[in-house]
Design an enzyme around this catalytic site. Sequence first.
Site, PDB file in Angstrom:
ATOM      1  N   ASP A 181      37.511  16.584  49.720  1.00 14.78           N
ATOM      2  CA  ASP A 181      36.756  15.592  50.506  1.00 14.78           C
ATOM      3  C   ASP A 181      35.538  15.151  49.690  1.00 14.78           C
ATOM      4  O   ASP A 181      34.730  15.975  49.257  1.00 14.78           O
ATOM      5  CB  ASP A 181      36.322  16.218  51.841  1.00 14.78           C
ATOM      6  N   ASP A 199      38.543   8.941  51.727  1.00 17.62           N
ATOM      7  CA  ASP A 199      37.828   9.895  50.881  1.00 17.62           C
ATOM      8  C   ASP A 199      38.378  11.320  50.949  1.00 17.62           C
ATOM      9  O   ASP A 199      37.684  12.258  50.588  1.00 17.62           O
ATOM     10  CB  ASP A 199      36.321   9.868  51.181  1.00 17.62           C
ATOM     11  N   GLU A 200      39.625  11.480  51.403  1.00 18.02           N
ATOM     12  CA  GLU A 200      40.156  12.839  51.374  1.00 18.02           C
ATOM     13  C   GLU A 200      41.638  12.890  51.058  1.00 18.02           C
ATOM     14  O   GLU A 200      42.376  11.948  51.328  1.00 18.02           O
ATOM     15  CB  GLU A 200      39.835  13.593  52.660  1.00 18.02           C
TER      16      GLU A 200
HETATM   17  N1  DCP Z   1      32.555   6.607  57.886  1.00 18.42           N
HETATM   18  C1  DCP Z   1      32.175   5.591  58.748  1.00 18.42           C
HETATM   19  N2  DCP Z   1      31.891   5.854  60.065  1.00 18.42           N
HETATM   20  C2  DCP Z   1      31.989   7.125  60.554  1.00 18.42           C
HETATM   21  C3  DCP Z   1      32.377   8.176  59.702  1.00 18.42           C
HETATM   22  C4  DCP Z   1      32.662   7.876  58.358  1.00 18.42           C
HETATM   23  O1  DCP Z   1      32.077   4.438  58.314  1.00 18.42           O
HETATM   24  N3  DCP Z   1      31.693   7.363  61.837  1.00 18.42           N
HETATM   25  C5  DCP Z   1      32.836   6.293  56.462  1.00 18.42           C
HETATM   26  C6  DCP Z   1      31.614   6.509  55.618  1.00 18.42           C
HETATM   27  C7  DCP Z   1      31.858   7.785  54.897  1.00 18.42           C
HETATM   28  C8  DCP Z   1      33.369   7.842  54.788  1.00 18.42           C
HETATM   29  O2  DCP Z   1      33.859   7.151  55.934  1.00 18.42           O
HETATM   30  O3  DCP Z   1      31.221   7.822  53.630  1.00 18.42           O
HETATM   31  C9  DCP Z   1      33.922   9.248  54.764  1.00 18.42           C
HETATM   32  O4  DCP Z   1      33.590   9.932  55.954  1.00 18.42           O
HETATM   33  P1  DCP Z   1      33.192  11.446  56.013  1.00 18.42           P
HETATM   34  O5  DCP Z   1      33.302  11.864  57.428  1.00 18.42           O
HETATM   35  O6  DCP Z   1      33.992  12.229  55.013  1.00 18.42           O
HETATM   36  O7  DCP Z   1      31.641  11.471  55.647  1.00 18.42           O
HETATM   37  P2  DCP Z   1      30.884  11.381  54.269  1.00 18.42           P
HETATM   38  O8  DCP Z   1      31.826  11.367  53.103  1.00 18.42           O
HETATM   39  O9  DCP Z   1      29.943  10.230  54.312  1.00 18.42           O
HETATM   40  O10 DCP Z   1      29.997  12.696  54.269  1.00 18.42           O
HETATM   41  P3  DCP Z   1      30.408  14.214  53.972  1.00 18.42           P
HETATM   42  O11 DCP Z   1      29.674  14.580  52.730  1.00 18.42           O
HETATM   43  O12 DCP Z   1      29.926  14.967  55.152  1.00 18.42           O
HETATM   44  O13 DCP Z   1      31.903  14.263  53.793  1.00 18.42           O
HETATM   45 CA    CA Z   2      33.480  12.920  52.860  1.00 21.40          CA
HETATM   46 CA    CA Z   3      36.286  12.603  54.999  1.00 23.71          CA
END
Ligand code: DCP
Ligand code: CA
Ligand code: CA
Length: 370
Positions: A15, A115-116
Site C-alpha cells: 500500500d 495505490d494497492e
Molecule cells: N482517497 C480519496 N478519498 C478517500 C480515501 C482515499 O480520495 N476517502 C484517495 C487519496 C489517497 C488514495 O485514495 O491518497 C489512497 O487511499 P488510502 O486509503 O490508501 O490513503 P493514503 O494512501 O492517502 O494514506 P495511507 O498512507 O494511510 O495509505
Molecule cells: Ca495508501
Molecule cells: Ca490504499
Amino acid sequence: MVFELQQLRVIMHVDLDYFFAQVEEREDHAIVGRPVIVCVYSGRGGDSGVVSTANYIARKYGVGSGISIALAKKKLKSVEAVFLSVNHQLYSMVSKKIMCIIRKYGDAFEQASIDEAYLDVTDRSGRDFERGRDLAIEIQKDILTTEEITCSIGIAPSKLVAKIAAGIHKPNGITLVRPEAVETFLSPIPVRELVGVGAKTEKTLHNLGVRTIGELANLDLGRLVKTFGKKLGTYFADAALGIDHSRVEERGKAESISRMSTLKENTRDSEAIVGELNRLAEDLHSSTVKDGLSFRGITVVAVMDDLKAHTRSKTLDKSSRDLTIVKQVAGSLLENLLAEETNHQVRRIGMKIFDFAKHEGQKQLTDFTL
Ligand code: DCP
Ligand code: CA
Ligand code: CA
C-alpha cells in the site's frame, strides 16, 4: 491454527503511503516538510469540497480523507499548509508505473486499487517468510529509487491478513505475520478493519458487544449466521480467524467505472439533473468505447441535501455500447429515484457502468482508473 505445508502461502499486500499527497511532494520538493492537503473542490466556489488525502504532517493536526476543506483550513490556520487540487491523471500515471514494478516480484499479482496490490510470493520465497521480508525490502527500494515513492508492506499467509498487516507500520514499514501468529495478531484489531465491515455492520457488531476481531472470533457461529445470513456470517467467522482462501488473481478488467459531479445548486428539476447526467454519460461512454468495451449494468447515484446517497441500477438484456441507451436508462432511473425519494433535493449526481464485456479484436484494456 494448523497449516498444511502445501497449503501454506506467502502473500504480500503493498500500500503506497499517503499516495496522492506523496506524489505532489515528489513533483515539488519545495512543499516537503509542510502539511500537504489534496482536495476535491466541488466547483461551487470557495472552499466547498472535501479532503482526498493529506500527508502525515497534516494528519498530526487531525486532517485526513473525507473532512471538509473548510474544516481542514481551520485546523491548520496556525501553520503554512499547502492546499492542492486533485490531479487524477498524474496519480494514475504514477500508479501504473509502480504497479509494473510490483508485479515483477510475484508469482501472481493483483491490483486492488489505485495505490494497492497483492502479490503471491509463495514459490518466489520458497515458503520462507524471512525470504518474503527480503523481497519486501527489495520492492520498497525499487519503488523508491525508480519512482521516489514510499510504501508499506504486509506479509502473511492470506490476503485478508496481509492487507491489515500493511496498515500497521506506516509509512515505509514492513509487517510480517507468521501463520502461527495470525490469531494473536488479529485479536486486538477493531472489526472495522475487516474487508466487508462498513459503518452499518460495525454498528450491528457493536450492538452484539463485539468491537475487536478477537471478540468476533469468540462469537457463536449460529449467532453470526442468524444476524448476517449464512454467507456473510460464515465469512465473518472465518475472517476472524484469518482464514481466507481467496487467490491473488489479476483482474482482467475493471469491474466498474464511475463519474460524480456536484450540481450548481440543489434541485429536484429533472431537466437540470438530466443535463448533468448526460454529460457524465458521454464521459463514461467515451472512456469505455475507447477501450473496446461494452457493458450491461448502469447505476445512477444521487446524493441528496442531507448527504444521504441513493442508488438505482439496471442490467440490460444484452451488452451495449450505445450512448443513446445509456442516456435513456439513466434518465428513467433518475425519474424512479426522484419519484421515490420525495423529501430532499439533489446535491450531487453520479453514474456508474459495470459488467463489462470485451469486443473482439480490440486492444487490451490497460488504462482504467481503479
Ligand atoms: N482517497 C480519496 N478519498 C478517500 C480515501 C482515499 O480520495 N476517502 C484517495 C487519496 C489517497 C488514495 O485514495 O491518497 C489512497 O487511499 P488510502 O486509503 O490508501 O490513503 P493514503 O494512501 O492517502 O494514506 P495511507 O498512507 O494511510 O495509505
Ligand atoms: Ca495508501
Ligand atoms: Ca490504499
